[in-house]
Design an enzyme around this catalytic site. Structure first.
Site, PDB file in Angstrom:
ATOM      1  N   HIS A 105       3.682  -2.135   3.296  1.00  0.00           N
ATOM      2  CA  HIS A 105       3.723  -0.735   2.838  1.00  0.00           C
ATOM      3  C   HIS A 105       5.048  -0.459   2.136  1.00  0.00           C
ATOM      4  O   HIS A 105       6.106  -0.645   2.740  1.00  0.00           O
ATOM      5  CB  HIS A 105       3.518   0.212   4.027  1.00  0.00           C
ATOM      6  CG  HIS A 105       2.169   0.055   4.660  1.00  0.00           C
ATOM      7  ND1 HIS A 105       1.921  -0.899   5.619  1.00  0.00           N
ATOM      8  CD2 HIS A 105       0.994   0.682   4.414  1.00  0.00           C
ATOM      9  CE1 HIS A 105       0.632  -0.838   5.957  1.00  0.00           C
ATOM     10  NE2 HIS A 105       0.047   0.103   5.245  1.00  0.00           N
ATOM     11  N   ASP A 135       0.824  -1.217   0.000  1.00  0.00           N
ATOM     12  CA  ASP A 135       0.000   0.000   0.000  1.00  0.00           C
ATOM     13  C   ASP A 135       0.854   1.262   0.000  1.00  0.00           C
ATOM     14  O   ASP A 135       2.002   1.248   0.456  1.00  0.00           O
ATOM     15  CB  ASP A 135      -0.855   0.067   1.269  1.00  0.00           C
ATOM     16  CG  ASP A 135      -1.903  -1.022   1.338  1.00  0.00           C
ATOM     17  OD1 ASP A 135      -2.050  -1.774   0.356  1.00  0.00           O
ATOM     18  OD2 ASP A 135      -2.568  -1.114   2.388  1.00  0.00           O
ATOM     19  N   HIS A 162      -5.969   2.982  -4.144  1.00  0.00           N
ATOM     20  CA  HIS A 162      -5.926   3.294  -2.703  1.00  0.00           C
ATOM     21  C   HIS A 162      -6.333   4.768  -2.502  1.00  0.00           C
ATOM     22  O   HIS A 162      -5.802   5.430  -1.624  1.00  0.00           O
ATOM     23  CB  HIS A 162      -4.513   3.009  -2.188  1.00  0.00           C
ATOM     24  CG  HIS A 162      -4.394   2.832  -0.705  1.00  0.00           C
ATOM     25  ND1 HIS A 162      -5.310   2.143   0.059  1.00  0.00           N
ATOM     26  CD2 HIS A 162      -3.435   3.243   0.178  1.00  0.00           C
ATOM     27  CE1 HIS A 162      -4.920   2.149   1.323  1.00  0.00           C
ATOM     28  NE2 HIS A 162      -3.800   2.816   1.427  1.00  0.00           N
ATOM     29  N   HIS A 179      -5.448   9.535  -0.135  1.00  0.00           N
ATOM     30  CA  HIS A 179      -5.316   8.818   1.138  1.00  0.00           C
ATOM     31  C   HIS A 179      -5.972   9.572   2.287  1.00  0.00           C
ATOM     32  O   HIS A 179      -5.494   9.550   3.427  1.00  0.00           O
ATOM     33  CB  HIS A 179      -3.836   8.541   1.451  1.00  0.00           C
ATOM     34  CG  HIS A 179      -3.609   7.320   2.311  1.00  0.00           C
ATOM     35  ND1 HIS A 179      -3.606   7.370   3.679  1.00  0.00           N
ATOM     36  CD2 HIS A 179      -3.402   6.020   1.996  1.00  0.00           C
ATOM     37  CE1 HIS A 179      -3.389   6.155   4.167  1.00  0.00           C
ATOM     38  NE2 HIS A 179      -3.271   5.317   3.159  1.00  0.00           N
TER      39      HIS A 179
HETATM   40 ZN   LIG Z   1      -2.691   3.320   3.117  1.00  0.00          ZN
END
Ligand SMILES: [Zn+2]
Length: 198
Positions: free
Chosen positions: A161, A16, A67, A71
């Protein structure tokens, strides 16, 4: 979706918050060396800023997820803002990477009711995760590998991540990734992209 089918010893690595110019290319190098296909949930604004990396993710044969554009927490967004975050993210990723995302993941996994009609229209199912070695607090690379190894199960979706939300997250992922891949393979797991798992 929180996990894939349990009938095969498959697990999916998902990344992500990228693309990140420092960390994402190093993650891609490790995946290429190990012959692993993964899924990248990109932030639209970052994909627009680092289009060549978004394109490399696609060209290396990985799957793409949306995503959102920036964010933001969708819990704090109105229905109209929610739609904009999702659609602008989707479009920016499609433009940068050269193909549209197949999946959607909400920042911090926080959705609202306005999310679902939009992702249905875009045909990008919402994917959460079953294992997350580093949430909102930093965890050192060895501890992350132990965390995943202890909790993985057939159909697991592992949330990693490749960019910083938590400071240092991207660098820790680069450090832990080779050990994580060997550990999962030692336990008999095949690492697959989400499309093969769901
Ligand atoms: Zn995220």
């Amino acid at each position: 979706m929180w996990r894939g089918r349990r009938s095969e010893r498959l697990a999916a690595l998902t990344f992500d918050d990228g693309p990140d110019p420092r960390h994402t290319p190093r993650v891609l190098d490790v995946l290429a060396r190990e012959g692993v296909k993964a899924t990248f949930f990109l932030i639209g604004r970052r994909a627009a800023e680092a289009a060549e990396i978004a394109r490399r993710i696609a060209e290396d044969g990985h799957e793409l997820g949306n995503h959102t554009w920036s964010h933001r927490s969708l819990w704090l967004c109105s229905p109209r803002q929610t739609e904009r975050e999702i659609v602008e993210g989707h479009d920016a990723i499609a433009r940068s990477a050269g193909r549209p995302p197949r999946f959607f993941r909400a920042p911090w996994g926080m959705t609202n009711l306005a999310v679902f009609p939009v992702i249905r229209r875009l045909a990008t199912p919402c994917v959460f995760w079953s294992v997350q070695p580093e949430g909102q607090r930093a965890a050192d690379p060895e501890r992350q590998v132990r965390h995943v190894t202890a909790r993985v199960a057939p159909g697991a979706i592992v949330d990693l991540h490749d960019a910083d939300g938590v400071p240092g997250a991207g660098a820790r992922t680069v450090l832990m990734l080779p050990a994580l891949i060997s550990s999962l393979r030692r336990d008999g797991y095949t690492l697959a992209a989400l499309g093969d798992l769901l």
